[in-house]
Design an enzyme around this catalytic site. Sequence first.
Site, PDB file in Angstrom:
ATOM      1  CB  SER A  61     -27.475 -64.190 -20.927  1.00  0.00           C
ATOM      2  OG  SER A  61     -28.444 -64.926 -20.232  1.00  0.00           O
TER       3      SER A  61
HETATM    4  N1  SAM Z   1     -27.328 -66.843 -15.560  1.00  0.00           N
HETATM    5  C1  SAM Z   1     -26.809 -67.870 -16.418  1.00  0.00           C
HETATM    6  C2  SAM Z   1     -25.361 -67.699 -16.767  1.00  0.00           C
HETATM    7  O1  SAM Z   1     -24.714 -66.742 -16.311  1.00  0.00           O
HETATM    8  O2  SAM Z   1     -24.842 -68.574 -17.467  1.00  0.00           O
HETATM    9  C3  SAM Z   1     -27.620 -68.080 -17.673  1.00  0.00           C
HETATM   10  C4  SAM Z   1     -28.921 -68.678 -17.374  1.00  0.00           C
HETATM   11  S1  SAM Z   1     -29.721 -69.554 -18.658  1.00  0.00           S
HETATM   12  C5  SAM Z   1     -30.198 -68.298 -19.772  1.00  0.00           C
HETATM   13  C6  SAM Z   1     -31.200 -69.950 -17.732  1.00  0.00           C
HETATM   14  C7  SAM Z   1     -30.997 -71.035 -16.706  1.00  0.00           C
HETATM   15  O3  SAM Z   1     -32.163 -71.126 -15.906  1.00  0.00           O
HETATM   16  C8  SAM Z   1     -30.789 -72.433 -17.296  1.00  0.00           C
HETATM   17  O4  SAM Z   1     -29.572 -72.954 -16.847  1.00  0.00           O
HETATM   18  C9  SAM Z   1     -31.982 -73.235 -16.786  1.00  0.00           C
HETATM   19  O5  SAM Z   1     -31.689 -74.582 -16.533  1.00  0.00           O
HETATM   20  C10 SAM Z   1     -32.316 -72.486 -15.515  1.00  0.00           C
HETATM   21  N2  SAM Z   1     -33.670 -72.657 -14.984  1.00  0.00           N
HETATM   22  C11 SAM Z   1     -34.853 -72.705 -15.649  1.00  0.00           C
HETATM   23  N3  SAM Z   1     -35.870 -72.870 -14.767  1.00  0.00           N
HETATM   24  C12 SAM Z   1     -35.309 -72.900 -13.525  1.00  0.00           C
HETATM   25  C13 SAM Z   1     -35.831 -73.029 -12.202  1.00  0.00           C
HETATM   26  N4  SAM Z   1     -37.127 -73.153 -11.945  1.00  0.00           N
HETATM   27  N5  SAM Z   1     -34.964 -73.018 -11.168  1.00  0.00           N
HETATM   28  C14 SAM Z   1     -33.630 -72.900 -11.378  1.00  0.00           C
HETATM   29  N6  SAM Z   1     -33.081 -72.785 -12.605  1.00  0.00           N
HETATM   30  C15 SAM Z   1     -33.916 -72.781 -13.665  1.00  0.00           C
END
Ligand code: SAM
Length: 226
Positions: A61
């Site tokens: 993000s």
């Molecule tokens: N917090 C992260 C960082 O500091 O880089 C950014 C997160 S990114 C915007 C959203 C993440 O959520 C992705 O890596 C995606 O694969 C993960 N995601 C989506 N659905 C998920 C789930 N049900 N459980 C775990 N991770 C999930």
Amino acid sequence: MNFEEKRKNLVESLKSREILTKPNVIKAMLVVPRHKFVPKEAQSSAYMDSPLSIGLGQTISAPHMNAMMCEYLELKEGDKVLEIGTGSGYHAALCAELVAPENSKTPGHIYTIERHEGLVENAKRSLKETGYDQRVTVIHGDGTLGFPKEAPYDKILVTAASPTKIPLPLRDQLIDGGILCIPAGSKSYSQTLYIIKKHGTHFDTTKITGVRFVPLIGKYGFESSE
Ligand code: SAM
């Protein structure tokens, strides 16, 4: 300009926009090296205020979003935090810096869940390289189920867009008096960031702002289209 100078400039700009206000969050943003959590080819852009690709169609993000979420979660030393969506591991490291700063006598802990195995491995490597691996536990799985083994949590941070404001398992895994920060809305990038405070069986919901997040995919999230 070196990475440290670029990081300082980014923090100054977030302060001047009044996105960063709390001294502990300012300190954490100054300390955690964002460039160590992005792919090599993106390192020169690590201190621009924008999201960056981290592979597998996912993103780290934008720094203003990390800062806002940390501020609204009111993170403090000793908190036990659950993050859904580890991605690069950067936001988990920021949270760790807030709840378990070095030499803390009452350190908290971060549990963070990621559904993509490749990202789990990269995040673990970056967290180890930057010295946060003892304060952050990375779990591979569906974060919409939460992580009951370590519940309840003082704070829960969801970093992907959910179809509902309070996915059922997360509601139950939040401590009474705890705070949930979650983007919710449509799968296609039209969402609102919410701060939800739990008071017994009552949930106080505050709309923060419009946001654009990748979707939360899982049992209590959206269906995968992969
Ligand atoms: N917090 C992260 C960082 O500091 O880089 C950014 C997160 S990114 C915007 C959203 C993440 O959520 C992705 O890596 C995606 O694969 C993960 N995601 C989506 N659905 C998920 C789930 N049900 N459980 C775990 N991770 C999930």
